[in-house]
Design a protein around this motif. Structure first.
Motif, short mmCIF file in Angstrom:
data_model
loop_
_atom_site.label_atom_id
_atom_site.label_comp_id
_atom_site.label_asym_id
_atom_site.label_seq_id
_atom_site.Cartn_x
_atom_site.Cartn_y
_atom_site.Cartn_z
N VAL A 235 0.86 -1.17 0.00
CA VAL A 235 0.00 0.00 0.00
C VAL A 235 0.90 1.22 0.00
N ILE A 236 0.71 2.11 -0.96
CA ILE A 236 1.54 3.31 -1.08
C ILE A 236 0.66 4.51 -0.76
N ALA A 237 0.97 5.18 0.35
CA ALA A 237 0.20 6.34 0.79
C ALA A 237 0.85 7.61 0.23
N LEU A 238 0.05 8.38 -0.48
CA LEU A 238 0.51 9.64 -1.06
C LEU A 238 -0.01 10.78 -0.17
N LEU A 239 0.92 11.47 0.52
CA LEU A 239 0.52 12.48 1.49
C LEU A 239 -0.07 13.71 0.79
N GLU A 240 -1.12 14.23 1.38
CA GLU A 240 -1.74 15.45 0.89
C GLU A 240 -2.09 16.33 2.10
N ILE A 241 -1.36 17.43 2.25
CA ILE A 241 -1.60 18.32 3.40
C ILE A 241 -2.89 19.10 3.17
N VAL A 242 -3.77 19.03 4.14
CA VAL A 242 -5.07 19.70 4.06
C VAL A 242 -5.12 20.77 5.14
N ASN A 243 -5.33 22.00 4.74
CA ASN A 243 -5.40 23.11 5.70
C ASN A 243 -6.78 23.18 6.35
N PRO A 244 -6.81 23.48 7.64
CA PRO A 244 -8.10 23.67 8.30
C PRO A 244 -8.80 24.90 7.73
N PRO A 245 -10.13 24.88 7.63
CA PRO A 245 -10.85 26.05 7.13
C PRO A 245 -10.82 27.19 8.16
N VAL A 246 -10.89 28.42 7.67
CA VAL A 246 -10.96 29.59 8.55
C VAL A 246 -12.44 29.82 8.87
N ILE A 247 -12.87 29.31 10.02
CA ILE A 247 -14.29 29.35 10.34
C ILE A 247 -14.63 30.37 11.43
N ASN A 248 -13.60 30.98 12.05
CA ASN A 248 -13.87 31.98 13.10
C ASN A 248 -12.66 32.89 13.25
N ASP A 249 -12.78 33.86 14.12
CA ASP A 249 -11.69 34.83 14.34
C ASP A 249 -10.46 34.19 14.94
N ALA A 250 -10.65 33.19 15.78
CA ALA A 250 -9.51 32.53 16.41
C ALA A 250 -8.65 31.83 15.37
N ALA A 251 -9.30 31.15 14.42
CA ALA A 251 -8.56 30.48 13.34
C ALA A 251 -7.83 31.51 12.49
N ARG A 252 -8.50 32.61 12.19
CA ARG A 252 -7.89 33.66 11.39
C ARG A 252 -6.66 34.24 12.09
N GLU A 253 -6.75 34.45 13.36
CA GLU A 253 -5.63 35.00 14.12
C GLU A 253 -4.45 34.02 14.14
N LEU A 254 -4.76 32.75 14.24
CA LEU A 254 -3.70 31.74 14.25
C LEU A 254 -2.94 31.74 12.93
N TYR A 255 -3.64 31.80 11.82
CA TYR A 255 -2.98 31.86 10.52
C TYR A 255 -2.15 33.14 10.39
#
Length: 309
Positions: A272-292
Protein backbone atom coordinates in the motif's frame (compact mmCIF):
# COMPACT_ATOMS: atom_id res chain seq x y z
CA UNK A 1 -27.07 -52.08 -25.50
CA UNK A 2 -30.41 -50.91 -26.76
CA UNK A 3 -30.99 -49.78 -30.32
CA UNK A 4 -30.95 -45.97 -30.37
CA UNK A 5 -33.82 -44.48 -32.33
CA UNK A 6 -32.52 -41.00 -33.06
CA UNK A 7 -35.84 -39.91 -34.54
CA UNK A 8 -37.57 -40.85 -31.30
CA UNK A 9 -34.88 -39.01 -29.29
CA UNK A 10 -35.67 -35.77 -31.14
CA UNK A 11 -39.41 -36.49 -31.23
CA UNK A 12 -39.72 -36.28 -35.02
CA UNK A 13 -41.03 -38.62 -37.71
CA UNK A 14 -38.64 -40.55 -39.96
CA UNK A 15 -39.93 -38.38 -42.80
CA UNK A 16 -39.08 -35.14 -40.98
CA UNK A 17 -37.49 -32.39 -43.04
CA UNK A 18 -34.12 -30.84 -42.19
CA UNK A 19 -35.89 -27.74 -40.81
CA UNK A 20 -38.16 -29.86 -38.59
CA UNK A 21 -35.11 -31.69 -37.22
CA UNK A 22 -33.32 -28.37 -36.58
CA UNK A 23 -36.30 -26.90 -34.73
CA UNK A 24 -36.75 -30.01 -32.62
CA UNK A 25 -33.07 -30.06 -31.68
CA UNK A 26 -32.99 -26.39 -30.66
CA UNK A 27 -36.12 -26.75 -28.57
CA UNK A 28 -34.80 -29.80 -26.72
CA UNK A 29 -31.27 -28.39 -26.34
CA UNK A 30 -32.68 -25.31 -24.60
CA UNK A 31 -34.87 -27.46 -22.37
CA UNK A 32 -32.16 -29.89 -21.24
CA UNK A 33 -28.97 -27.77 -21.31
CA UNK A 34 -27.21 -28.70 -18.02
CA UNK A 35 -26.42 -25.07 -17.16
CA UNK A 36 -30.06 -23.99 -17.07
CA UNK A 37 -32.25 -27.08 -16.95
CA UNK A 38 -33.94 -28.27 -13.78
CA UNK A 39 -35.11 -31.48 -15.46
CA UNK A 40 -33.91 -34.75 -13.87
CA UNK A 41 -31.05 -36.40 -15.76
CA UNK A 42 -30.66 -33.27 -17.91
CA UNK A 43 -26.97 -33.90 -18.67
CA UNK A 44 -27.59 -37.39 -20.12
CA UNK A 45 -30.61 -36.19 -22.10
CA UNK A 46 -28.54 -33.31 -23.50
CA UNK A 47 -25.85 -35.77 -24.65
CA UNK A 48 -28.46 -38.00 -26.29
CA UNK A 49 -30.03 -35.04 -28.08
CA UNK A 50 -26.65 -33.89 -29.41
CA UNK A 51 -25.79 -37.43 -30.54
CA UNK A 52 -29.08 -37.73 -32.43
CA UNK A 53 -28.72 -34.31 -34.03
CA UNK A 54 -25.13 -35.05 -35.03
CA UNK A 55 -26.42 -37.87 -37.25
CA UNK A 56 -29.78 -36.61 -38.48
CA UNK A 57 -28.77 -33.04 -39.41
CA UNK A 58 -26.11 -34.34 -41.84
CA UNK A 59 -27.68 -35.78 -45.05
CA UNK A 60 -24.92 -38.35 -45.62
CA UNK A 61 -24.91 -39.55 -42.02
CA UNK A 62 -28.68 -39.70 -41.98
CA UNK A 63 -28.70 -41.76 -45.16
CA UNK A 64 -26.15 -44.17 -43.67
CA UNK A 65 -28.17 -44.38 -40.46
CA UNK A 66 -31.38 -45.11 -42.36
CA UNK A 67 -29.54 -47.76 -44.40
CA UNK A 68 -28.67 -49.65 -41.23
CA UNK A 69 -32.36 -50.44 -40.89
CA UNK A 70 -32.02 -53.11 -43.57
CA UNK A 71 -28.73 -54.93 -44.06
CA UNK A 72 -25.51 -52.88 -43.99
CA UNK A 73 -22.22 -54.54 -44.79
CA UNK A 74 -18.87 -52.78 -44.28
CA UNK A 75 -16.42 -55.33 -42.98
CA UNK A 76 -19.04 -56.92 -40.78
CA UNK A 77 -22.71 -57.71 -40.98
CA UNK A 78 -25.20 -55.93 -38.78
CA UNK A 79 -28.99 -56.01 -38.55
CA UNK A 80 -30.44 -53.59 -35.98
CA UNK A 81 -33.74 -54.41 -34.33
CA UNK A 82 -36.87 -53.01 -35.93
CA UNK A 83 -37.70 -49.40 -35.17
CA UNK A 84 -38.94 -49.12 -31.59
CA UNK A 85 -38.08 -52.72 -30.71
CA UNK A 86 -35.53 -51.77 -28.07
CA UNK A 87 -33.68 -55.12 -28.25
CA UNK A 88 -29.92 -55.49 -27.98
CA UNK A 89 -27.88 -54.97 -31.14
CA UNK A 90 -26.02 -58.15 -32.10
CA UNK A 91 -22.78 -58.25 -34.08
CA UNK A 92 -19.61 -60.35 -34.34
CA UNK A 93 -21.16 -63.70 -33.54
CA UNK A 94 -23.64 -62.62 -30.89
CA UNK A 95 -21.51 -60.21 -28.84
CA UNK A 96 -23.58 -57.25 -27.68
CA UNK A 97 -22.28 -53.98 -29.16
CA UNK A 98 -23.23 -50.38 -28.57
CA UNK A 99 -25.18 -49.26 -31.63
CA UNK A 100 -23.79 -45.73 -31.65
CA UNK A 101 -20.17 -46.99 -31.60
CA UNK A 102 -20.87 -49.56 -34.29
CA UNK A 103 -22.63 -47.01 -36.48
CA UNK A 104 -19.71 -44.59 -36.15
CA UNK A 105 -17.31 -47.35 -37.21
CA UNK A 106 -19.46 -48.36 -40.21
CA UNK A 107 -20.01 -44.78 -41.30
CA UNK A 108 -16.32 -43.92 -41.19
CA UNK A 109 -15.44 -46.98 -43.27
CA UNK A 110 -18.18 -46.24 -45.76
CA UNK A 111 -17.45 -42.54 -46.29
CA UNK A 112 -13.68 -42.32 -45.61
CA UNK A 113 -12.13 -44.35 -48.39
CA UNK A 114 -8.89 -42.32 -48.49
CA UNK A 115 -7.18 -44.42 -45.83
CA UNK A 116 -6.93 -41.59 -43.32
CA UNK A 117 -8.06 -41.77 -39.70
CA UNK A 118 -11.76 -40.98 -39.21
CA UNK A 119 -12.40 -37.34 -38.49
CA UNK A 120 -13.09 -36.40 -34.93
CA UNK A 121 -15.77 -33.86 -34.05
CA UNK A 122 -14.53 -30.28 -34.33
CA UNK A 123 -13.93 -28.65 -30.97
CA UNK A 124 -16.29 -25.81 -30.07
CA UNK A 125 -15.08 -22.22 -30.15
CA UNK A 126 -13.43 -20.51 -27.18
CA UNK A 127 -15.10 -17.32 -26.00
CA UNK A 128 -13.74 -14.42 -23.93
CA UNK A 129 -16.04 -12.14 -21.95
CA UNK A 130 -15.28 -9.36 -19.48
CA UNK A 131 -16.64 -9.37 -15.97
CA UNK A 132 -16.30 -6.92 -13.09
CA UNK A 133 -15.16 -7.84 -9.58
CA UNK A 134 -14.34 -5.82 -6.47
CA UNK A 135 -10.97 -5.15 -4.90
CA UNK A 136 -12.14 -7.13 -1.87
CA UNK A 137 -12.84 -10.16 -4.11
CA UNK A 138 -9.27 -10.00 -5.40
CA UNK A 139 -7.75 -9.53 -1.95
CA UNK A 140 -9.60 -12.29 -0.06
CA UNK A 141 -10.58 -14.59 -2.93
CA UNK A 142 -14.26 -15.32 -3.39
CA UNK A 143 -16.90 -17.43 -5.09
CA UNK A 144 -19.25 -15.23 -7.06
CA UNK A 145 -22.35 -15.88 -9.15
CA UNK A 146 -21.66 -14.09 -12.41
CA UNK A 147 -24.00 -13.55 -15.34
CA UNK A 148 -22.30 -13.20 -18.71
CA UNK A 149 -23.46 -12.78 -22.29
CA UNK A 150 -21.89 -15.44 -24.52
CA UNK A 151 -22.18 -16.00 -28.30
CA UNK A 152 -24.84 -18.54 -29.27
CA UNK A 153 -24.70 -18.88 -33.02
CA UNK A 154 -25.79 -16.61 -35.85
CA UNK A 155 -29.33 -15.63 -36.84
CA UNK A 156 -29.97 -13.86 -40.15
CA UNK A 157 -26.29 -13.07 -40.44
CA UNK A 158 -26.13 -11.45 -36.99
CA UNK A 159 -24.43 -12.95 -33.91
CA UNK A 160 -26.85 -14.13 -31.24
CA UNK A 161 -26.06 -13.99 -27.53
CA UNK A 162 -27.52 -15.65 -24.50
CA UNK A 163 -27.16 -15.05 -20.78
CA UNK A 164 -25.41 -17.63 -18.63
CA UNK A 165 -25.14 -17.58 -14.87
CA UNK A 166 -22.02 -19.28 -13.50
CA UNK A 167 -20.53 -19.81 -10.06
CA UNK A 168 -16.93 -18.68 -10.43
CA UNK A 169 -14.05 -18.97 -7.99
CA UNK A 170 -12.00 -15.75 -7.90
CA UNK A 171 -8.43 -16.58 -6.77
CA UNK A 172 -6.87 -14.22 -4.25
CA UNK A 173 -4.28 -11.87 -5.69
CA UNK A 174 -5.73 -11.55 -9.21
CA UNK A 175 -5.06 -8.30 -11.06
CA UNK A 176 -6.98 -6.39 -13.75
CA UNK A 177 -6.81 -8.07 -17.15
CA UNK A 178 -6.20 -11.50 -15.66
CA UNK A 179 -8.20 -14.27 -17.36
CA UNK A 180 -9.89 -17.16 -15.60
CA UNK A 181 -10.35 -20.25 -17.79
CA UNK A 182 -13.58 -22.20 -17.41
CA UNK A 183 -12.94 -25.46 -19.26
CA UNK A 184 -15.80 -26.73 -21.40
CA UNK A 185 -18.00 -23.67 -20.82
CA UNK A 186 -17.42 -22.11 -24.23
CA UNK A 187 -19.13 -22.79 -27.55
CA UNK A 188 -20.70 -26.18 -28.15
CA UNK A 189 -19.32 -28.33 -30.95
CA UNK A 190 -21.53 -28.58 -34.00
CA UNK A 191 -20.57 -32.18 -34.67
CA UNK A 192 -20.02 -34.01 -31.41
CA UNK A 193 -16.59 -32.72 -30.44
CA UNK A 194 -15.57 -31.24 -27.12
CA UNK A 195 -16.99 -27.88 -26.09
CA UNK A 196 -14.68 -24.87 -26.17
CA UNK A 197 -13.53 -22.93 -23.13
CA UNK A 198 -14.86 -19.71 -21.64
CA UNK A 199 -12.30 -17.11 -20.54
CA UNK A 200 -13.39 -14.48 -18.03
CA UNK A 201 -11.28 -11.33 -18.34
CA UNK A 202 -11.36 -9.50 -15.02
CA UNK A 203 -12.07 -5.83 -14.66
CA UNK A 204 -12.22 -4.05 -11.29
CA UNK A 205 -15.02 -1.84 -10.05
CA UNK A 206 -13.81 1.62 -8.90
CA UNK A 207 -12.84 1.69 -5.23
CA UNK A 208 -13.55 4.71 -2.99
CA UNK A 209 -10.02 4.75 -1.52
CA UNK A 210 -7.56 2.73 -3.60
CA UNK A 211 -6.29 2.66 -7.18
CA UNK A 212 -4.42 -0.34 -8.53
CA UNK A 213 -0.89 -0.45 -9.90
CA UNK A 214 -0.18 -4.13 -10.50
CA UNK A 215 -0.40 -5.64 -7.02
CA UNK A 216 0.31 -2.30 -5.31
CA UNK A 217 -2.54 -0.18 -3.99
CA UNK A 218 -2.23 3.61 -4.05
CA UNK A 219 -3.99 5.66 -1.40
CA UNK A 220 -4.39 9.44 -1.13
CA UNK A 221 -3.76 10.19 2.55
CA UNK A 222 -4.90 13.59 3.87
CA UNK A 223 -2.84 14.95 6.80
CA UNK A 224 -3.09 18.12 8.86
CA UNK A 225 -0.29 20.71 8.59
CA UNK A 226 0.93 20.00 12.13
CA UNK A 227 0.96 16.22 11.47
CA UNK A 228 3.18 16.78 8.45
CA UNK A 229 5.37 19.37 10.21
CA UNK A 230 5.81 17.72 13.60
CA UNK A 231 5.37 14.08 12.68
CA UNK A 232 2.52 11.83 13.82
CA UNK A 233 1.15 8.30 13.85
CA UNK A 234 -2.12 8.02 11.95
CA UNK A 235 -4.57 5.19 11.18
CA UNK A 236 -4.66 4.09 7.55
CA UNK A 237 -7.16 1.74 5.82
CA UNK A 238 -5.93 -1.34 3.95
CA UNK A 239 -7.92 -4.21 2.38
CA UNK A 240 -6.88 -6.40 5.30
CA UNK A 241 -7.96 -3.89 7.95
CA UNK A 242 -6.79 -0.61 9.49
CA UNK A 243 -3.09 -0.25 10.41
CA UNK A 244 -0.91 2.47 11.93
CA UNK A 245 1.43 4.57 9.77
CA UNK A 246 4.16 6.86 11.09
CA UNK A 247 4.37 10.29 9.41
CA UNK A 248 7.96 11.60 9.63
CA UNK A 249 8.53 15.21 10.76
CA UNK A 250 8.80 17.82 8.00
CA UNK A 251 6.78 15.69 5.57
CA UNK A 252 5.49 17.38 2.41
CA UNK A 253 2.49 16.98 0.11
CA UNK A 254 3.22 14.40 -2.58
CA UNK A 255 5.57 12.42 -0.36
CA UNK A 256 5.08 8.64 -0.63
CA UNK A 257 5.04 6.33 2.39
CA UNK A 258 5.00 2.58 1.84
CA UNK A 259 3.20 -0.12 3.86
CA UNK A 260 5.14 -3.21 2.87
CA UNK A 261 3.12 -6.32 1.97
CA UNK A 262 -0.28 -4.71 2.57
CA UNK A 263 -1.35 -4.76 -1.09
CA UNK A 264 -2.78 -7.67 -3.09
CA UNK A 265 -1.55 -11.16 -2.07
CA UNK A 266 1.17 -12.79 -4.14
CA UNK A 267 4.77 -13.95 -4.18
CA UNK A 268 5.78 -11.33 -3.28
CA UNK A 269 2.64 -9.46 -2.17
CA UNK A 270 2.03 -5.88 -3.23
CA UNK A 271 2.31 -2.80 -1.03
CA UNK A 272 0.00 0.00 0.00
CA UNK A 273 1.54 3.31 -1.08
CA UNK A 274 0.20 6.34 0.79
CA UNK A 275 0.51 9.64 -1.06
CA UNK A 276 0.52 12.48 1.49
CA UNK A 277 -1.74 15.45 0.89
CA UNK A 278 -1.60 18.32 3.40
CA UNK A 279 -5.07 19.70 4.06
CA UNK A 280 -5.40 23.11 5.70
CA UNK A 281 -8.10 23.67 8.30
CA UNK A 282 -10.85 26.05 7.13
CA UNK A 283 -10.96 29.59 8.55
CA UNK A 284 -14.29 29.35 10.34
CA UNK A 285 -13.87 31.98 13.10
CA UNK A 286 -11.69 34.83 14.34
CA UNK A 287 -9.51 32.53 16.41
CA UNK A 288 -8.56 30.48 13.34
CA UNK A 289 -7.89 33.66 11.39
CA UNK A 290 -5.63 35.00 14.12
CA UNK A 291 -3.70 31.74 14.25
CA UNK A 292 -2.98 31.86 10.52
CA UNK A 293 -1.93 35.52 10.85
CA UNK A 294 0.55 34.63 13.59
CA UNK A 295 1.99 31.80 11.49
CA UNK A 296 2.48 34.13 8.56
CA UNK A 297 4.16 36.68 10.80
CA UNK A 298 6.42 34.42 12.84
CA UNK A 299 7.40 31.72 10.34
CA UNK A 300 8.24 34.02 7.46
CA UNK A 301 7.82 31.06 5.10
CA UNK A 302 7.99 31.51 1.32
CA UNK A 303 6.69 28.38 -0.49
CA UNK A 304 7.71 29.82 -3.91
CA UNK A 305 11.35 30.44 -3.09
CA UNK A 306 12.57 27.75 -5.51
CA UNK A 307 10.72 29.58 -8.29
CA UNK A 308 12.77 32.69 -7.59
CA UNK A 309 9.67 34.55 -6.49
Amino acid sequence: MQYKDYYKTLGVARTATADEIKRAYRRLARKFHPDVSKEPDAENRFKEINEANEVLHDPKKRAAYDALGTNWRAGQEFRPPPAGAGAGAQANGGETTDFADLFANIFDRAFRSDGREPRRGRRGDDHTVKTTITLEDAYHGATRQITVEVPDGVVNGQPRFRSRTLNVRIPEGVTPGRQIRLAGQGGASANGGAAGDLFLELDFAPHPHFTLDGKDLKLRLPVAPWEAALGATVTVPTPGGAVSLKIPPSSQSGQKLRLKGRGLPGLPPGDVIALLEIVNPPVINDAARELYRLMAERLAFNPRLELGM
